[in-house]
Enzyme design. Structure first.
Site, PDB file in Angstrom:
ATOM      1  CG  ASP A 277     -11.779  -0.977  -3.479  1.00 51.62           C
ATOM      2  OD1 ASP A 277     -11.786  -2.208  -3.660  1.00 51.62           O
ATOM      3  OD2 ASP A 277     -11.804  -0.456  -2.353  1.00 51.62           O
TER       4      ASP A 277
ATOM      5  CD  GLU B 266     -11.513   3.640  -2.308  1.00 50.05           C
ATOM      6  OE1 GLU B 266     -10.881   2.585  -2.390  1.00 50.05           O
ATOM      7  OE2 GLU B 266     -11.668   4.269  -1.233  1.00 50.05           O
TER       8      GLU B 266
ATOM      9  CB  CYS C 185      -1.706   4.567  -3.072  1.00 54.00           C
ATOM     10  SG  CYS C 185      -3.478   4.788  -2.831  1.00 54.00           S
TER      11      CYS C 185
ATOM     12  CG  HIS D 299       1.074 -10.620   7.372  1.00 58.24           C
ATOM     13  ND1 HIS D 299       0.496 -10.475   8.599  1.00 58.24           N
ATOM     14  CD2 HIS D 299       1.193  -9.360   6.878  1.00 58.24           C
ATOM     15  CE1 HIS D 299       0.287  -9.199   8.844  1.00 58.24           C
ATOM     16  NE2 HIS D 299       0.689  -8.504   7.820  1.00 58.24           N
TER      17      HIS D 299
END
Length: 581
Positions: free
Chosen positions: A464, A440, A511, A195
């Site tokens: 992934d 993935e 994405c 974060h």
């Protein structure tokens, strides 16, 4: 003599200034035993510490300038919410009562348990959420010990123009440092998806993280250059290097200003191909950032946070509220909601009903759709919530970790069951939503033509997909040098997926992090990608790269790229695509 140190890119940009070394050594706490009559007083002391930490964070929010975007404050809100979580209040109180120990130690025990949970996760983004746990626990412990946990320095303007080096920084500390005029950040720990790193990017504060043992090489007052693009720190640069970075800094500033003007421009290549550019989000609050960059919609809405660190899964109403808030906030723009994607670890206890099993490799175990198809009660609740939210706007349903067509069929059956149950209950909902999968698994990519006829869209999850294809953990310092989005095997899989989507007449988006890196934009356009979903802070940069690309030219280079592995031919093609070899 100039010295170059290499860490991990966290926030792009170049910063130059004198170094301030923050004393952020890890707090050491010790255990001491309590007499029985002292236990309840210690529990009360714990809650007082939690309340003190809450007041500190509220004060940080109050000090954020009023013209700061709301998404900045949302990072503080995340920690405020964690202070209300039973994992950091009720559970430590239980530990105090059971072990008759001090509050600081009870928090340490609980923190260590939670950190182990996060570290066992296969999702890199979720794994770095342990940083938030450590930050919040440290703040409570500091409060209990009567020590400051917030301001690195007392004077408001003492750090103006400085680069700060710390062991680690919480989002609250980062907000304060930015407010104090700090120009760059270096940390010894942390990753690009923490974060704090996300916040640094939102603040456009050049940052390099994961520079282990930086305190060994750097000292207060050093003149340093932070190159957040390359993850490099230069100490005592000579005139030639300084001039280079000064020019680069000015160039970046100019490009940034140009990008801001792109906000309301269409996303179209030079040769007229319209491209769909969406944003990825993790929390409903992230919609603020999506609107700021005027994304066409949300291409990936992760839902894991609703299920984590709790004894029972969220009920349908709680999920409807979370999904509907995003759908309504986007006011008609499409939202792709990814169904639950958690691994075979303790965080799944709320989903798995506390059943125990030994998982040798969580990344390849009972996770994502596999877990959802095992725990159909939990999955049906989520599907009902998504269908109800879909009545309020355009929603797509994306399923992660799919490896067989049979799984797709099972998901469709469960969606239909969710629809029928909502009809019986008389609740407003969408009868159906477009169904897609996140590709993935390399096997799914290779057989994409067999999956496509059963789906309404495909989405390539590069993080992934690259890891599984190359058999490496990108967060493992020992092997992450092998993580290569440009590996021919990866590009060929991307090509296969795009061709399968085109043949079936369904859209294909991407994405993963590869989509959000402008270095790869032209290559992906050349391969045929027409839908990108990227972090909001990267969206305008990607838009600029798209608008400056020519698909026809890029296609010729991309086709050639699929046939080379390394050497001069590869470097020449990389150069033609504008990628540094």
């Amino acid at each position: 003599m100039s010295v170059l140190l290499r860490g991990i890119c966290a926030a792009k940009g170049v910063a130059m200034g004198h170094l301030y070394v923050a004393d952020r050594s890890q707090l050491e706490v010790t255990e001491y035993a309590l007499a029985p009559q002292q236990v309840e007083a210690e529990v009360a002391r714990l809650f007082a510490g939690v309340e003190s930490a809450r007041r500190q964070l509220q004060e940080v929010k109050r000090r954020i300038p009023t013209d700061t975007s709301a998404d900045i404050a949302s990072f503080i809100d995340t920690h405020l919410l964690m202070l209300q979580d039973s994992a950091l209040t009720t559970v430590p109180a239980q530990i105090i009562r059971e072990r008759a120990c001090n509050a600081e130690w009870a928090l340490k025990v609980q923190r260590d348990d939670l950190v182990r949970v996060f570290e066992a996760m296969d999702d890199g983004y979720l794994r770095t959420r342990k940083d938030d746990v450590e930050h919040v626990v440290a703040r409570i412990q500091h409060a209990l010990l009567g020590k400051s946990a917030g301001d690195p320095v007392a004077e408001e303007d003492a750090l103006a123009g400085h680069v700060v080096l710390a062991r680690d920084l919480s989002p609250a500390e980062l907000v304060l440092l930015n407010h104090q005029g700090v120009v760059g950040i270096i940390t010894e720990f942390g990753g690009p998806t923490s974060h704090s790193a996300i916040l640094a990017r939102s603040l456009r504060l050049p940052s390099v993280v994961g520079l282990h043992q930086a305190h060994t090489y750097l000292k207060d007052g050093d003149t340093v250059i932070v190159d957040g693009r390359e993850g490099v720190v230069v100490v005592d640069a000579d005139a030639r290097i300084t001039n280079y970075y000064q020019g680069l800094k000015e160039s970046i500033y100019t490009h940034h200003k140009q990008r801001e003007r792109l906000r309301d421009k269409p996303v179209v290549t030079r040769d007229g191909h319209a491209i769909r550019l969406h944003a990825n989000i993790e929390l409903p609050e992230d919609v603020v950032a999506v609107r700021q960059v005027n994304a066409a919609g949300v291409g990936l809405y992760r839902t894991e946070f609703l299920f984590m660190n709790r004894a029972t899964p969220p009920d349908e109403e709680e999920q409807v509220e979370a999904y509907a808030s995003v759908v309504l906030a986007l006011d008609g723009a499409p939202v792709t909601i990814r169904t639950l994607d958690v691994g075979a670890d303790k965080s799944c206890d709320s989903v798995r009903g506390g059943s125990e099993s030994v998982c040798i490799n969580p990344a390849l175990g009972l996770r994502a759709v596999r877990l959802c198809l095992r725990e159909t009660g939990v999955f049906l609740t989520q599907l009902r919530a998504i269908l109800r939210a879909a009545a309020l706007g355009e929603v797509r349903l994306m399923v992660p970790m799919v490896s067989t067509v049979a799984e797709v069929r099972q998901v469709r059956q469960l969606v239909e069951m969710a629809h029928q149950s909502l009809v019986q209950d008389g609740l407003e909902h969408a009868a159906a939503v477009p169904l897609g999968v996140m590709v993935e698994v390399p096997g799914t990519a290779l057989a994409a033509d067999l999956f496509a006829p059963h789906l309404d869209f495909l989405s390539i999850g590069t993080n992934d997909l690259i890891q599984y294809t190359l058999a490496i953990d990108r967060l493992d310092d020992e092997v992450n040098y092998l993580y290569d989005p440009l590996h021919p095997a990866v590009l060929r899989l991307v090509d296969i997926i795009l061709q399968a989507g085109a043949a079936a007449g369904i859209p294909v988006s991407m994405c993963g992090e590869m989509a959000g890196n402008s270095s790869y934009t032209r290559l992906l356009l050349g391969l045929g990608l027409r839908e990108f979903s990227v972090p909001p802070n990267a969206l305008l940069e990607i838009k600029q790269a798209i608008n400056e690309s020519d698909v026809q030219d890029a296609a010729a280079i991309a086709r050639a790229f699929l046939g080379v592995s390394d050497g001069d031919a590869r470097r020449q093609l990389l150069g033609r695509l504008g990628i540094d070899a």
